[in-house]
Each structure stands twice: as C-alpha cells, then as structure tokens.
Write a protein that holds these residues in place. Structure first.
Motif, PDB file in Angstrom:
ATOM      1  N   LEU A  32       0.902  -1.321  -0.004  1.00 43.57           N
ATOM      2  CA  LEU A  32       0.162  -0.025   0.142  1.00 43.57           C
ATOM      3  C   LEU A  32       1.013   1.336  -0.009  1.00 43.57           C
ATOM      4  N   PRO A  33       1.870   1.486  -0.883  1.00 41.60           N
ATOM      5  CA  PRO A  33       2.862   2.647  -0.779  1.00 41.60           C
ATOM      6  C   PRO A  33       2.071   3.744  -1.189  1.00 41.60           C
ATOM      7  N   GLU A  34       0.762   4.073  -1.691  1.00 45.20           N
ATOM      8  CA  GLU A  34       0.251   5.173  -1.927  1.00 45.20           C
ATOM      9  C   GLU A  34      -1.195   5.269  -1.300  1.00 45.20           C
ATOM     10  N   GLY A  35      -1.124   4.454  -0.492  1.00 42.32           N
ATOM     11  CA  GLY A  35      -2.585   4.247   0.529  1.00 42.32           C
ATOM     12  C   GLY A  35      -3.614   3.457  -0.168  1.00 42.32           C
ATOM     13  N   GLU A  36      -3.261   2.879  -1.391  1.00 43.29           N
ATOM     14  CA  GLU A  36      -4.232   1.928  -2.013  1.00 43.29           C
ATOM     15  C   GLU A  36      -3.357   0.927  -2.512  1.00 43.29           C
ATOM     16  N   LEU A  37      -3.982  -0.355  -2.639  1.00 43.28           N
ATOM     17  CA  LEU A  37      -3.278  -1.792  -3.025  1.00 43.28           C
ATOM     18  C   LEU A  37      -2.589  -1.526  -4.462  1.00 43.28           C
ATOM     19  N   SER A  38      -1.227  -1.773  -4.416  1.00 42.16           N
ATOM     20  CA  SER A  38      -0.469  -1.751  -5.740  1.00 42.16           C
ATOM     21  C   SER A  38       0.218  -2.980  -6.026  1.00 42.16           C
ATOM     22  N   MET A  39      -0.364  -3.814  -6.807  1.00 42.21           N
ATOM     23  CA  MET A  39       0.412  -5.110  -7.093  1.00 42.21           C
ATOM     24  C   MET A  39       0.818  -5.145  -8.460  1.00 42.21           C
ATOM     25  N   THR A  40       1.134  -4.052  -8.951  1.00 39.05           N
ATOM     26  CA  THR A  40       1.806  -3.606 -10.405  1.00 39.05           C
ATOM     27  C   THR A  40       3.122  -3.863 -10.475  1.00 39.05           C
ATOM     28  N   PRO A  41       3.726  -4.086 -11.610  1.00 45.08           N
ATOM     29  CA  PRO A  41       5.306  -4.422 -11.794  1.00 45.08           C
ATOM     30  C   PRO A  41       5.798  -2.849 -11.677  1.00 45.08           C
ATOM     31  N   ASP A  42       4.952  -1.838 -11.706  1.00 45.71           N
ATOM     32  CA  ASP A  42       6.078  -0.181 -11.378  1.00 45.71           C
ATOM     33  C   ASP A  42       5.695   0.000 -10.098  1.00 45.71           C
ATOM     34  N   ASN A  43       5.714  -0.803  -9.192  1.00 45.81           N
ATOM     35  CA  ASN A  43       5.597  -0.659  -7.461  1.00 45.81           C
ATOM     36  C   ASN A  43       7.308  -1.050  -7.308  1.00 45.81           C
ATOM     37  N   PRO A  44       7.981  -0.101  -6.966  1.00 53.27           N
ATOM     38  CA  PRO A  44       9.425  -0.358  -6.627  1.00 53.27           C
ATOM     39  C   PRO A  44       9.419  -0.976  -5.228  1.00 53.27           C
ATOM     40  N   TYR A  45       8.508  -0.689  -4.368  1.00 60.90           N
ATOM     41  CA  TYR A  45       8.522  -1.480  -2.874  1.00 60.90           C
ATOM     42  C   TYR A  45       8.430  -3.000  -3.390  1.00 60.90           C
ATOM     43  N   LEU A  46       7.464  -3.295  -4.056  1.00 58.84           N
ATOM     44  CA  LEU A  46       7.258  -4.695  -4.269  1.00 58.84           C
ATOM     45  C   LEU A  46       8.273  -5.307  -5.054  1.00 58.84           C
ATOM     46  N   LEU A  47       8.920  -4.567  -6.145  1.00 63.75           N
ATOM     47  CA  LEU A  47      10.129  -5.329  -6.682  1.00 63.75           C
ATOM     48  C   LEU A  47      11.172  -5.555  -5.577  1.00 63.75           C
ATOM     49  N   ALA A  48      11.604  -4.532  -4.910  1.00 59.40           N
ATOM     50  CA  ALA A  48      12.656  -4.695  -4.019  1.00 59.40           C
ATOM     51  C   ALA A  48      12.304  -5.864  -2.995  1.00 59.40           C
ATOM     52  N   ALA A  49      11.103  -5.847  -2.614  1.00 61.47           N
ATOM     53  CA  ALA A  49      10.756  -6.939  -1.479  1.00 61.47           C
ATOM     54  C   ALA A  49      10.936  -8.247  -2.024  1.00 61.47           C
ATOM     55  N   LEU A  50      10.415  -8.544  -3.426  1.00 66.49           N
ATOM     56  CA  LEU A  50      10.586  -9.784  -3.993  1.00 66.49           C
ATOM     57  C   LEU A  50      12.180 -10.061  -4.156  1.00 66.49           C
ATOM     58  N   LEU A  51      12.774  -9.178  -4.472  1.00 68.21           N
ATOM     59  CA  LEU A  51      14.281  -9.307  -4.732  1.00 68.21           C
ATOM     60  C   LEU A  51      15.127  -9.887  -3.439  1.00 68.21           C
ATOM     61  N   ALA A  52      14.319  -9.131  -2.251  1.00 68.71           N
ATOM     62  CA  ALA A  52      14.959  -9.379  -0.936  1.00 68.71           C
ATOM     63  C   ALA A  52      14.711 -10.794  -0.513  1.00 68.71           C
ATOM     64  N   ALA A  53      13.370 -11.184  -0.597  1.00 65.56           N
ATOM     65  CA  ALA A  53      12.812 -12.263  -0.469  1.00 65.56           C
ATOM     66  C   ALA A  53      13.810 -13.606  -1.050  1.00 65.56           C
ATOM     67  N   LEU A  54      13.952 -13.408  -2.477  1.00 64.43           N
ATOM     68  CA  LEU A  54      14.660 -14.363  -3.327  1.00 64.43           C
ATOM     69  C   LEU A  54      16.026 -14.440  -2.728  1.00 64.43           C
ATOM     70  N   ILE A  55      16.749 -13.145  -2.528  1.00 64.81           N
ATOM     71  CA  ILE A  55      18.124 -13.303  -2.136  1.00 64.81           C
ATOM     72  C   ILE A  55      18.148 -13.952  -0.621  1.00 64.81           C
ATOM     73  N   ALA A  56      17.235 -13.517   0.317  1.00 62.06           N
ATOM     74  CA  ALA A  56      17.322 -14.188   1.564  1.00 62.06           C
ATOM     75  C   ALA A  56      17.086 -15.473   1.584  1.00 62.06           C
ATOM     76  N   TRP A  57      16.212 -16.097   0.703  1.00 64.50           N
ATOM     77  CA  TRP A  57      15.933 -17.583   0.683  1.00 64.50           C
ATOM     78  C   TRP A  57      17.234 -18.203   0.057  1.00 64.50           C
ATOM     79  N   LYS A  58      17.936 -17.970  -0.967  1.00 63.84           N
ATOM     80  CA  LYS A  58      18.988 -18.227  -1.619  1.00 63.84           C
ATOM     81  C   LYS A  58      20.353 -18.268  -0.734  1.00 63.84           C
ATOM     82  N   THR A  59      20.611 -17.172  -0.288  1.00 61.60           N
ATOM     83  CA  THR A  59      21.894 -16.979   0.335  1.00 61.60           C
ATOM     84  C   THR A  59      21.836 -17.167   1.873  1.00 61.60           C
ATOM     85  N   LYS A  60      20.794 -16.757   2.511  1.00 59.47           N
ATOM     86  CA  LYS A  60      20.490 -16.787   3.998  1.00 59.47           C
ATOM     87  C   LYS A  60      21.535 -15.885   4.750  1.00 59.47           C
TER      88      LYS A  60
END
Length: 105
Positions: free
Chosen positions: A55-83
C-alpha cells in the motif's frame, strides 16, 4: 495528559521486558508459551513491512511499477537463496534506491 500516557506506556514496556529478562526473578515460561512467543517477531515485522510494500500510496498496488514490491521480492529471493542478512539488506536497498530514483521517477 499526553505526558502521563507516555510515562505509563514507558512503565508498561519496561516492566514487561524486565519480568522476562531479569534472571533473578522466579518467572519462567513453559515450552508451549515459548513456542507461541517465537511467532511474535515475524508477525510484528510483517505488520510493519506489509502496508509499506503493498500500500505505498494508500491503495493496493500489485503492479510491476511498484518499486517497493520489486525490491521486496528480490530481498525475499536473496534471503532464501543465500541466508545472508547483510547481502540481502544491501542489495535490496540498492535496487530500491535505483528503482525509486532512476527508473520510476
């Protein structure tokens, strides 16, 4: 009145921490209570980052232009792979900075 509330909440937080962390007090939790409390940290962290990412702008944003979502997905992937917490933090923050300041201006 606000100062009273601040002091009261300070006392509540201090006492709740002190009772469980002071080794000389005879208060001990059983194994089941300790197991249940192990879920509190992930729950609190999810309550913090969930609204920021989805909810970066106060409403649900599940689009590919959401930098918060993209960075969070990458963080989850890196955390899962590298620990590796440091690598995950640095790389995901760097990607978020690039996305927020350069890509999605």
């Amino acid at each position: 009145m606000i100062m009273f509330y601040i002091l009261a909440m300070t006392a509540v937080v201090f006492l709740s921490r002190y009772l469980f962390l002071e080794p000389r007090l005879p208060l001990r939790l059983n194994a089941r209570a300790q197991h249940l409390l192990s879920f509190s940290s992930p729950a609190v962290l999810t309550a913090i980052w969930g609204p920021i990412v989805f909810l970066p702008e106060g409403e649900l944003s599940m689009t590919p232009d959401n930098p918060y979502l993209l960075a969070a997905l990458l963080a989850a992937l890196i955390a899962w792979k590298t620990k590796n917490v440091l690598l995950t933090t640095v790389v995901s923050m760097g990607l978020f900075l690039v996305l927020k300041l350069i890509v999605f201006v």
